[in-house]
Design a protein around this motif. Sequence first.
Motif, PDB file in Angstrom:
ATOM      1  N   LEU A 139       0.832  -1.198   0.000  1.00 49.90           N
ATOM      2  CA  LEU A 139       0.000   0.000   0.000  1.00 49.90           C
ATOM      3  C   LEU A 139       0.874   1.258   0.000  1.00 49.90           C
ATOM      4  O   LEU A 139       2.032   1.207   0.402  1.00 49.90           O
ATOM      5  CB  LEU A 139      -0.908   0.008   1.231  1.00 49.90           C
ATOM      6  CG  LEU A 139      -1.946  -1.116   1.337  1.00 49.90           C
ATOM      7  CD1 LEU A 139      -2.628  -1.083   2.698  1.00 49.90           C
ATOM      8  CD2 LEU A 139      -2.990  -1.007   0.224  1.00 49.90           C
ATOM      9  N   PRO A 140       0.324   2.405  -0.449  1.00 47.20           N
ATOM     10  CA  PRO A 140       1.103   3.658  -0.480  1.00 47.20           C
ATOM     11  C   PRO A 140       1.226   4.293   0.900  1.00 47.20           C
ATOM     12  O   PRO A 140       0.741   5.402   1.151  1.00 47.20           O
ATOM     13  CB  PRO A 140       0.307   4.541  -1.441  1.00 47.20           C
ATOM     14  CG  PRO A 140      -1.108   4.068  -1.278  1.00 47.20           C
ATOM     15  CD  PRO A 140      -1.012   2.581  -1.067  1.00 47.20           C
ATOM     16  N   ILE A 141       1.851   3.586   1.800  1.00 47.91           N
ATOM     17  CA  ILE A 141       2.082   4.058   3.154  1.00 47.91           C
ATOM     18  C   ILE A 141       3.408   3.482   3.648  1.00 47.91           C
ATOM     19  O   ILE A 141       3.788   2.368   3.282  1.00 47.91           O
ATOM     20  CB  ILE A 141       0.931   3.624   4.106  1.00 47.91           C
ATOM     21  CG1 ILE A 141       1.147   4.197   5.509  1.00 47.91           C
ATOM     22  CG2 ILE A 141       0.804   2.108   4.136  1.00 47.91           C
ATOM     23  CD1 ILE A 141      -0.018   3.932   6.461  1.00 47.91           C
ATOM     24  N   SER A 142       4.119   4.254   4.429  1.00 45.64           N
ATOM     25  CA  SER A 142       5.360   3.768   5.039  1.00 45.64           C
ATOM     26  C   SER A 142       5.102   3.608   6.530  1.00 45.64           C
ATOM     27  O   SER A 142       4.974   4.595   7.255  1.00 45.64           O
ATOM     28  CB  SER A 142       6.504   4.758   4.802  1.00 45.64           C
ATOM     29  OG  SER A 142       7.703   4.270   5.368  1.00 45.64           O
ATOM     30  N   ILE A 143       4.973   2.350   6.971  1.00 46.09           N
ATOM     31  CA  ILE A 143       4.718   2.073   8.375  1.00 46.09           C
ATOM     32  C   ILE A 143       6.056   1.893   9.081  1.00 46.09           C
ATOM     33  O   ILE A 143       6.793   0.937   8.823  1.00 46.09           O
ATOM     34  CB  ILE A 143       3.824   0.831   8.542  1.00 46.09           C
ATOM     35  CG1 ILE A 143       2.456   1.099   7.904  1.00 46.09           C
ATOM     36  CG2 ILE A 143       3.670   0.479  10.018  1.00 46.09           C
ATOM     37  CD1 ILE A 143       1.462  -0.034   8.026  1.00 46.09           C
ATOM     38  N   LEU A 144       6.364   2.829   9.948  1.00 49.93           N
ATOM     39  CA  LEU A 144       7.662   2.863  10.616  1.00 49.93           C
ATOM     40  C   LEU A 144       7.590   2.079  11.920  1.00 49.93           C
ATOM     41  O   LEU A 144       7.072   2.559  12.924  1.00 49.93           O
ATOM     42  CB  LEU A 144       8.072   4.316  10.874  1.00 49.93           C
ATOM     43  CG  LEU A 144       8.136   5.199   9.623  1.00 49.93           C
ATOM     44  CD1 LEU A 144       8.431   6.639  10.004  1.00 49.93           C
ATOM     45  CD2 LEU A 144       9.167   4.670   8.635  1.00 49.93           C
ATOM     46  N   VAL A 145       8.107   0.869  11.893  1.00 49.24           N
ATOM     47  CA  VAL A 145       8.074   0.004  13.071  1.00 49.24           C
ATOM     48  C   VAL A 145       9.200   0.379  14.027  1.00 49.24           C
ATOM     49  O   VAL A 145      10.051   1.224  13.732  1.00 49.24           O
ATOM     50  CB  VAL A 145       8.170  -1.481  12.664  1.00 49.24           C
ATOM     51  CG1 VAL A 145       6.909  -1.901  11.922  1.00 49.24           C
ATOM     52  CG2 VAL A 145       9.403  -1.737  11.810  1.00 49.24           C
ATOM     53  N   ALA A 150      16.244   3.453   9.746  1.00 46.26           N
ATOM     54  CA  ALA A 150      16.430   4.904   9.894  1.00 46.26           C
ATOM     55  C   ALA A 150      16.132   5.342  11.322  1.00 46.26           C
ATOM     56  O   ALA A 150      16.768   6.252  11.860  1.00 46.26           O
ATOM     57  CB  ALA A 150      15.539   5.659   8.909  1.00 46.26           C
ATOM     58  N   ARG A 151      15.159   4.698  11.958  1.00 44.71           N
ATOM     59  CA  ARG A 151      14.837   5.023  13.353  1.00 44.71           C
ATOM     60  C   ARG A 151      16.026   4.691  14.257  1.00 44.71           C
ATOM     61  O   ARG A 151      16.399   5.463  15.149  1.00 44.71           O
ATOM     62  CB  ARG A 151      13.581   4.258  13.792  1.00 44.71           C
ATOM     63  CG  ARG A 151      13.057   4.669  15.140  1.00 44.71           C
ATOM     64  CD  ARG A 151      11.772   3.927  15.483  1.00 44.71           C
ATOM     65  NE  ARG A 151      10.622   4.386  14.734  1.00 44.71           N
ATOM     66  CZ  ARG A 151       9.946   5.490  14.996  1.00 44.71           C
ATOM     67  NH1 ARG A 151      10.316   6.273  16.008  1.00 44.71           N
ATOM     68  NH2 ARG A 151       8.897   5.843  14.271  1.00 44.71           N
ATOM     69  N   ILE A 152      16.621   3.529  14.042  1.00 44.61           N
ATOM     70  CA  ILE A 152      17.773   3.106  14.848  1.00 44.61           C
ATOM     71  C   ILE A 152      18.943   4.071  14.654  1.00 44.61           C
ATOM     72  O   ILE A 152      19.681   4.361  15.598  1.00 44.61           O
ATOM     73  CB  ILE A 152      18.156   1.660  14.504  1.00 44.61           C
ATOM     74  CG1 ILE A 152      17.079   0.712  15.053  1.00 44.61           C
ATOM     75  CG2 ILE A 152      19.530   1.297  15.048  1.00 44.61           C
ATOM     76  CD1 ILE A 152      17.275  -0.737  14.696  1.00 44.61           C
ATOM     77  N   SER A 153      19.103   4.587  13.438  1.00 50.04           N
ATOM     78  CA  SER A 153      20.164   5.570  13.191  1.00 50.04           C
ATOM     79  C   SER A 153      19.989   6.798  14.063  1.00 50.04           C
ATOM     80  O   SER A 153      20.959   7.387  14.549  1.00 50.04           O
ATOM     81  CB  SER A 153      20.180   5.981  11.709  1.00 50.04           C
ATOM     82  OG  SER A 153      20.609   4.923  10.888  1.00 50.04           O
ATOM     83  N   GLY A 154      18.746   7.211  14.267  1.00 45.70           N
ATOM     84  CA  GLY A 154      18.503   8.360  15.132  1.00 45.70           C
ATOM     85  C   GLY A 154      18.848   8.078  16.582  1.00 45.70           C
ATOM     86  O   GLY A 154      19.379   8.940  17.297  1.00 45.70           O
TER      87      GLY A 154
END
Length: 354
Positions: A139-145, A150-154
Amino acid sequence: MWRYEELLPIEQPNGVARAAGRTPLVRSYGLDGAAGCRVYVKDESENPTGAYKDRGSAVAVPHAIEAGTDVIGTISYGNMAISTAAHATSLDRECIVLVPEETPSARLELIAQYEPTIVQVSGDYGALYADGLSLSDSLPISILVSDAPARISGYKTVVFEIYESLAPDTPDAIVLPTSSGGFASGIWRGLRDLVTLGLLEELPRLYLVQTATADPITQAFEMGATDITALTADETGETIAHSLGNPDPPSGARALAAVRETNGAVVSVTDAEIQTAQRQFAVTGGFCVEPAAATPLAGLTQLSERGVIASDESAVIVPTGTGFKEATGDASISTERTSRADLPSLLDSLLAAH
């Protein structure tokens, strides 16, 4: 955190991401007695939505937008939901948050202030992690688990700030709560970056703390296993540290490897220990933390009592979220009452007692 932009997968974005990170590292002499060693507090409640999740969202949300997505999603009913919604709306993007069907209205209210679309999902909420990955593909959505790269990089910027603040000193230990294992993975990645850059020779010991009602990483550590065995519903229970109750942590194996590579450990704490630590944070440290964020102090106390951490060693504890979101209105509060006319005499008697 954007002073470390060259070590992140994106350039500094606009929006509330610019306010993420740069949280204080406080030498907390008042907590030394409870912890049994020299304590530094990395206060992540100073992030825009009051939790460390902002570091991950500050990178993951703009990263997803750069990749072409217009709708951001997440699977959370806690700090990650609040943070993802805040960062998405600050960049004028729609956000969809998937929460369990029975999520309390007080929690929904905190998420709803950023006006995402909130979807209450019945069924096995733990299985939604895998669903989220497939939904992002179809689907046209990015579900950020919780453990999106990229989250771990932060998250790794926490380490950079700790070492920059302490320099030229270094901590003997870093203690943090763990649920999915994503935050621990970020801390470990940051330490490895410092080693690669030639800025760190001796690794600190990494200690992770779980709630005793759902502690698959602790169990794997104690058994000497390299992989995590998911817990069944019968093997878990309720906890006041609700955000840590993860029976099947997706990044558990990475968190376990990080602990072993640094000669650290994983421990579990009870709700009673968490409540004691939460009170100590407030009364002797001056910090208001949520139950999950109190677990590092509870774990550090346990480790010191076991002799794992010596009294002359230094430990950085990372309370991951503010307690100001957690007020229930149910607390029993003791107060004094008086009139304006009688106030001087009451104060005189109170002061005499001290």
